[in-house]
Design an enzyme around this catalytic site. Sequence first.
Site, PDB file in Angstrom:
ATOM      1  N   THR A 124       0.826  -1.205   0.000  1.00  0.00           N
ATOM      2  CA  THR A 124       0.000   0.000   0.000  1.00  0.00           C
ATOM      3  C   THR A 124       0.859   1.253   0.000  1.00  0.00           C
ATOM      4  O   THR A 124       1.993   1.238   0.515  1.00  0.00           O
ATOM      5  CB  THR A 124      -0.895  -0.020   1.263  1.00  0.00           C
ATOM      6  OG1 THR A 124      -1.518   1.252   1.406  1.00  0.00           O
ATOM      7  CG2 THR A 124      -0.099  -0.304   2.533  1.00  0.00           C
ATOM      8  N   ASP A 125       0.295   2.346  -0.504  1.00  0.00           N
ATOM      9  CA  ASP A 125       1.000   3.634  -0.444  1.00  0.00           C
ATOM     10  C   ASP A 125       1.118   4.142   0.990  1.00  0.00           C
ATOM     11  O   ASP A 125       1.923   5.045   1.275  1.00  0.00           O
ATOM     12  CB  ASP A 125       0.306   4.686  -1.326  1.00  0.00           C
ATOM     13  CG  ASP A 125      -1.160   4.921  -1.007  1.00  0.00           C
ATOM     14  OD1 ASP A 125      -1.697   4.294  -0.074  1.00  0.00           O
ATOM     15  OD2 ASP A 125      -1.778   5.760  -1.699  1.00  0.00           O
ATOM     16  N   GLU A 126       0.324   3.562   1.907  1.00  0.00           N
ATOM     17  CA  GLU A 126       0.327   4.057   3.292  1.00  0.00           C
ATOM     18  C   GLU A 126       1.652   3.820   4.001  1.00  0.00           C
ATOM     19  O   GLU A 126       1.903   4.425   5.046  1.00  0.00           O
ATOM     20  CB  GLU A 126      -0.793   3.394   4.097  1.00  0.00           C
ATOM     21  CG  GLU A 126      -2.155   3.748   3.577  1.00  0.00           C
ATOM     22  CD  GLU A 126      -3.259   3.409   4.557  1.00  0.00           C
ATOM     23  OE1 GLU A 126      -2.961   3.141   5.736  1.00  0.00           O
ATOM     24  OE2 GLU A 126      -4.414   3.407   4.131  1.00  0.00           O
ATOM     25  N   TYR A 151      -2.090  -0.701  11.048  1.00  0.00           N
ATOM     26  CA  TYR A 151      -2.214  -1.360   9.734  1.00  0.00           C
ATOM     27  C   TYR A 151      -1.016  -1.027   8.842  1.00  0.00           C
ATOM     28  O   TYR A 151      -0.341  -1.923   8.330  1.00  0.00           O
ATOM     29  CB  TYR A 151      -3.520  -0.944   9.036  1.00  0.00           C
ATOM     30  CG  TYR A 151      -3.507  -1.214   7.549  1.00  0.00           C
ATOM     31  CD1 TYR A 151      -3.518  -2.524   7.051  1.00  0.00           C
ATOM     32  CD2 TYR A 151      -3.432  -0.169   6.624  1.00  0.00           C
ATOM     33  CE1 TYR A 151      -3.472  -2.778   5.682  1.00  0.00           C
ATOM     34  CE2 TYR A 151      -3.390  -0.418   5.256  1.00  0.00           C
ATOM     35  CZ  TYR A 151      -3.409  -1.723   4.797  1.00  0.00           C
ATOM     36  OH  TYR A 151      -3.354  -1.969   3.448  1.00  0.00           O
ATOM     37  N   LYS A 155       2.053  -3.397   7.309  1.00  0.00           N
ATOM     38  CA  LYS A 155       2.344  -3.574   5.880  1.00  0.00           C
ATOM     39  C   LYS A 155       3.800  -3.170   5.584  1.00  0.00           C
ATOM     40  O   LYS A 155       4.485  -3.832   4.802  1.00  0.00           O
ATOM     41  CB  LYS A 155       1.383  -2.749   5.021  1.00  0.00           C
ATOM     42  CG  LYS A 155      -0.061  -3.224   5.040  1.00  0.00           C
ATOM     43  CD  LYS A 155      -0.276  -4.617   4.456  1.00  0.00           C
ATOM     44  CE  LYS A 155      -0.042  -4.687   2.960  1.00  0.00           C
ATOM     45  NZ  LYS A 155      -0.432  -6.020   2.409  1.00  0.00           N
TER      46      LYS A 155
HETATM   47  P1  NAD Z   1      -9.859  -7.353   2.158  1.00  0.00           P
HETATM   48  O1  NAD Z   1      -9.865  -7.100   3.622  1.00  0.00           O
HETATM   49  O2  NAD Z   1     -11.069  -7.038   1.348  1.00  0.00           O
HETATM   50  O3  NAD Z   1      -9.507  -8.865   1.878  1.00  0.00           O
HETATM   51  C1  NAD Z   1      -8.501  -9.556   2.577  1.00  0.00           C
HETATM   52  C2  NAD Z   1      -8.633 -11.048   2.276  1.00  0.00           C
HETATM   53  O4  NAD Z   1      -7.566 -11.732   2.955  1.00  0.00           O
HETATM   54  C3  NAD Z   1      -9.955 -11.661   2.764  1.00  0.00           C
HETATM   55  O5  NAD Z   1     -10.484 -12.507   1.768  1.00  0.00           O
HETATM   56  C4  NAD Z   1      -9.539 -12.454   3.994  1.00  0.00           C
HETATM   57  O6  NAD Z   1     -10.365 -13.580   4.234  1.00  0.00           O
HETATM   58  C5  NAD Z   1      -8.116 -12.866   3.627  1.00  0.00           C
HETATM   59  N1  NAD Z   1      -7.291 -13.150   4.812  1.00  0.00           N
HETATM   60  C6  NAD Z   1      -7.145 -12.367   5.925  1.00  0.00           C
HETATM   61  N2  NAD Z   1      -6.330 -12.983   6.809  1.00  0.00           N
HETATM   62  C7  NAD Z   1      -5.922 -14.151   6.230  1.00  0.00           C
HETATM   63  C8  NAD Z   1      -5.069 -15.198   6.640  1.00  0.00           C
HETATM   64  N3  NAD Z   1      -4.434 -15.175   7.837  1.00  0.00           N
HETATM   65  N4  NAD Z   1      -4.879 -16.241   5.794  1.00  0.00           N
HETATM   66  C9  NAD Z   1      -5.500 -16.278   4.585  1.00  0.00           C
HETATM   67  N5  NAD Z   1      -6.338 -15.320   4.161  1.00  0.00           N
HETATM   68  C10 NAD Z   1      -6.538 -14.267   4.968  1.00  0.00           C
HETATM   69  O7  NAD Z   1      -8.590  -6.555   1.614  1.00  0.00           O
HETATM   70  P2  NAD Z   1      -8.381  -5.743   0.246  1.00  0.00           P
HETATM   71  O8  NAD Z   1      -8.874  -4.366   0.424  1.00  0.00           O
HETATM   72  O9  NAD Z   1      -8.858  -6.586  -0.865  1.00  0.00           O
HETATM   73  O10 NAD Z   1      -6.783  -5.665   0.227  1.00  0.00           O
HETATM   74  C11 NAD Z   1      -6.027  -6.723  -0.354  1.00  0.00           C
HETATM   75  C12 NAD Z   1      -4.557  -6.372  -0.285  1.00  0.00           C
HETATM   76  O11 NAD Z   1      -4.319  -5.155  -0.986  1.00  0.00           O
HETATM   77  C13 NAD Z   1      -4.017  -6.153   1.127  1.00  0.00           C
HETATM   78  O12 NAD Z   1      -2.717  -6.686   1.204  1.00  0.00           O
HETATM   79  C14 NAD Z   1      -3.989  -4.642   1.281  1.00  0.00           C
HETATM   80  O13 NAD Z   1      -2.994  -4.248   2.197  1.00  0.00           O
HETATM   81  C15 NAD Z   1      -3.645  -4.237  -0.141  1.00  0.00           C
HETATM   82  N6  NAD Z   1      -4.075  -2.898  -0.566  1.00  0.00           N
HETATM   83  C16 NAD Z   1      -5.386  -2.526  -0.419  1.00  0.00           C
HETATM   84  C17 NAD Z   1      -5.812  -1.301  -0.914  1.00  0.00           C
HETATM   85  C18 NAD Z   1      -7.272  -0.865  -0.812  1.00  0.00           C
HETATM   86  O14 NAD Z   1      -7.599   0.250  -1.221  1.00  0.00           O
HETATM   87  N7  NAD Z   1      -8.184  -1.684  -0.308  1.00  0.00           N
HETATM   88  C19 NAD Z   1      -4.894  -0.449  -1.545  1.00  0.00           C
HETATM   89  C20 NAD Z   1      -3.552  -0.853  -1.644  1.00  0.00           C
HETATM   90  C21 NAD Z   1      -3.171  -2.094  -1.170  1.00  0.00           C
HETATM   91  O1  DAU Z   2      -4.153   3.908   0.467  1.00  0.00           O
HETATM   92  C1  DAU Z   2      -4.367   2.538   0.380  1.00  0.00           C
HETATM   93  C2  DAU Z   2      -5.215   2.075   1.551  1.00  0.00           C
HETATM   94  O2  DAU Z   2      -6.545   2.526   1.286  1.00  0.00           O
HETATM   95  C3  DAU Z   2      -5.187   0.566   1.739  1.00  0.00           C
HETATM   96  O3  DAU Z   2      -3.897   0.172   2.093  1.00  0.00           O
HETATM   97  C4  DAU Z   2      -6.183   0.122   2.801  1.00  0.00           C
HETATM   98  O4  DAU Z   2      -6.231  -1.292   2.855  1.00  0.00           O
HETATM   99  C5  DAU Z   2      -7.552   0.658   2.455  1.00  0.00           C
HETATM  100  O5  DAU Z   2      -8.479   0.341   3.470  1.00  0.00           O
HETATM  101  C6  DAU Z   2      -7.506   2.170   2.250  1.00  0.00           C
HETATM  102  O6  DAU Z   2      -7.206   2.836   3.501  1.00  0.00           O
HETATM  103  P1  DAU Z   2      -7.956   4.188   3.933  1.00  0.00           P
HETATM  104  O7  DAU Z   2      -7.846   4.286   5.393  1.00  0.00           O
HETATM  105  O8  DAU Z   2      -7.495   5.326   3.091  1.00  0.00           O
HETATM  106  O9  DAU Z   2      -9.468   3.808   3.454  1.00  0.00           O
HETATM  107  P2  DAU Z   2     -10.891   3.983   4.149  1.00  0.00           P
HETATM  108  O10 DAU Z   2     -11.892   3.535   3.118  1.00  0.00           O
HETATM  109  O11 DAU Z   2     -10.962   3.393   5.480  1.00  0.00           O
HETATM  110  O12 DAU Z   2     -11.009   5.574   4.313  1.00  0.00           O
HETATM  111  C7  DAU Z   2     -10.837   6.455   3.206  1.00  0.00           C
HETATM  112  C8  DAU Z   2     -10.910   7.879   3.752  1.00  0.00           C
HETATM  113  O13 DAU Z   2     -12.254   8.151   4.174  1.00  0.00           O
HETATM  114  C9  DAU Z   2     -10.040   8.129   4.974  1.00  0.00           C
HETATM  115  O14 DAU Z   2      -9.523   9.451   4.896  1.00  0.00           O
HETATM  116  C10 DAU Z   2     -11.006   8.016   6.154  1.00  0.00           C
HETATM  117  C11 DAU Z   2     -12.304   8.514   5.571  1.00  0.00           C
HETATM  118  N1  DAU Z   2     -13.547   7.927   6.103  1.00  0.00           N
HETATM  119  C12 DAU Z   2     -13.657   6.584   6.180  1.00  0.00           C
HETATM  120  C13 DAU Z   2     -14.831   5.996   6.615  1.00  0.00           C
HETATM  121  C14 DAU Z   2     -14.952   4.487   6.717  1.00  0.00           C
HETATM  122  C15 DAU Z   2     -14.624   8.764   6.423  1.00  0.00           C
HETATM  123  O15 DAU Z   2     -14.539  10.011   6.333  1.00  0.00           O
HETATM  124  N2  DAU Z   2     -15.790   8.177   6.824  1.00  0.00           N
HETATM  125  C16 DAU Z   2     -15.947   6.833   6.938  1.00  0.00           C
HETATM  126  O16 DAU Z   2     -17.040   6.363   7.314  1.00  0.00           O
END
Ligand code: NAD
Ligand code: DAU
Length: 335
Positions: A124-126, A151, A155
Site C-alpha cells: 500500500t502507499d500508506e 495497519y 504492511k
Molecule cells: P480485504 O480485507 O477485502 O480482503 C482480505 C482477504 O484476505 C480476505 O479474503 C480475507 O479472508 C483474507 N485473509 C485475511 N487474513 C488471512 C489469513 N491469515 N490467511 C488467509 N487469508 C486471509 O482486503 P483488500 O482491500 O482486498 O486488500 C487486499 C490487499 O491489498 C491487502 O494486502 C492490502 O494491504 C492491499 N491494498 C489494499 C488497498 C485498498 O484500497 N483496499 C490499496 C492498496 C493495497
Molecule cells: O491507500 C491505500 C489504503 O486505502 C489501503 O492500504 C487500505 O487497505 C484501504 O483500506 C484504504 O485505507 P484508507 O484508510 O485510506 O481507506 P478507508 O476507506 O478506510 O477511508 C478512506 C478515507 O475516508 C479516509 O480518509 C477516512 C475517511 N472515512 C472513512 C470511513 C470508513 C470517512 O470520512 N468516513 C468513513 O465512514
Amino acid sequence: MACSNIIVTGGAGFIGSNFVHWVVDNQPGVHVTVLDALTYAGNKENLAGIPEERMTFVHGDICDAALLEGLVPDADAIVHFAAESHNDNSIADPAPFIRTNVEGTFQLLEAARKHGTRFHHISTDEVYGDLALDDPARFTEETPYHPSSPYSSSKASSDLLVRAWHRTYGVPITISNCSNNYGPRQHIEKFIPRQITNILCGIRPKLYGDGQNVRDWIHTEDHSSAVWTILTKGQLGETYLIGADGERNNLDVLRAILERMGKEPDDFDWVRDRPGHDRRYAIDSAKLQRELGWRPQHTDFSLGLDDTIRWYADNEDWWRSAKDAVEAKYAAQGQ
Ligand code: NAD
Ligand code: DAU
C-alpha cells in the site's frame, strides 16, 4: 516469466477476487489456486462464476506452514494479497494485523525460499506516511517509509521482510504499493461502500474530521492489470508504485455520491476523526508506466462511481447481513 499456475492469497477478498476474475477473463491457460482464511472480509461468493477448471479454492491460513508446504511446490508464483486491511480495525485491535500481515508474510516467504518460487507482494502507499495538502510532491519508489497506523506499519514490516528475503536469500520477488482502490465487492466498512450502503439504508453518511483528507483513487481493475504486468514483466527485487492520478478529498467524493443518489450536498453527519489520520496520499506511477508500459484504463472517476453505486444497489444480498454490525461498531467508536 511463465506464470501458468499461480497461488493467490486473499483471493476471496475485495482486490484479490477482482484480480482472480481479471486473470480468468484476460489470461487464458492460467490456473489459479486461491488460498483464503475467509475472515469477516472474505467471501466465497466473490469468486462465483469462475469455471472449476480455472480455479481451486483452498480454505486456509497463510500462517499455516504445513498447509503452505502442500501448496507451494506446485506453483510457479505466489501473488500475496491476504491481509487485515482496515485502518480503523487496526486502531481498535492491532493483534490480528501483526499476525496475518507480518507473521503470514514471513511464512509465505519461507515457503517461497524453500522452493525458489516467484513471489509478488501486494502493498500500500500508506507505508510512506502522508503528505501535506499543499505539498506538490507525490510518493515515488524512493520515498522513505514513515507509516502512521498499526495497519500501515504492519504492511511496512511485511515489505521490509520481502526485501530482505530477496537480498539475503535471493527469493525472486517484486513489490507493488498501490493507492486507494474502489469498485465492486469492497467491504462495506470502507469509505465509499459505507456511504453508498448508508444512503441505500436511509442512514446519513459519516465524514471523519474536516473531510479535507485526500486519497488517490484507482479502479480495482487497473490495480489488477498493473499487478499482472509486474508479475510477468517486472524486474526481480524491484518495487513499483501503482496509481492512476485520482487525487480527491473525502468531502468531494462524498458529495459526488450524494448527488448521484439524489441527496442534497449536506445530507451527511460530521463524525469523530480517525486517530493519527493520514492527511494526503498521492502516487507517482511513472516508473511502472515508463519501464513496463502499463497504463490505467478506468480513469473516469464519475463513470467508475456510477458503476460502483449500481453494483451495491443491485447486490443488496451481498452486503445486507453485515450492515447492522458494521454500523454498530462504528457508532460505538463515535464514527
Ligand atoms: P480485504 O480485507 O477485502 O480482503 C482480505 C482477504 O484476505 C480476505 O479474503 C480475507 O479472508 C483474507 N485473509 C485475511 N487474513 C488471512 C489469513 N491469515 N490467511 C488467509 N487469508 C486471509 O482486503 P483488500 O482491500 O482486498 O486488500 C487486499 C490487499 O491489498 C491487502 O494486502 C492490502 O494491504 C492491499 N491494498 C489494499 C488497498 C485498498 O484500497 N483496499 C490499496 C492498496 C493495497
Ligand atoms: O491507500 C491505500 C489504503 O486505502 C489501503 O492500504 C487500505 O487497505 C484501504 O483500506 C484504504 O485505507 P484508507 O484508510 O485510506 O481507506 P478507508 O476507506 O478506510 O477511508 C478512506 C478515507 O475516508 C479516509 O480518509 C477516512 C475517511 N472515512 C472513512 C470511513 C470508513 C470517512 O470520512 N468516513 C468513513 O465512514
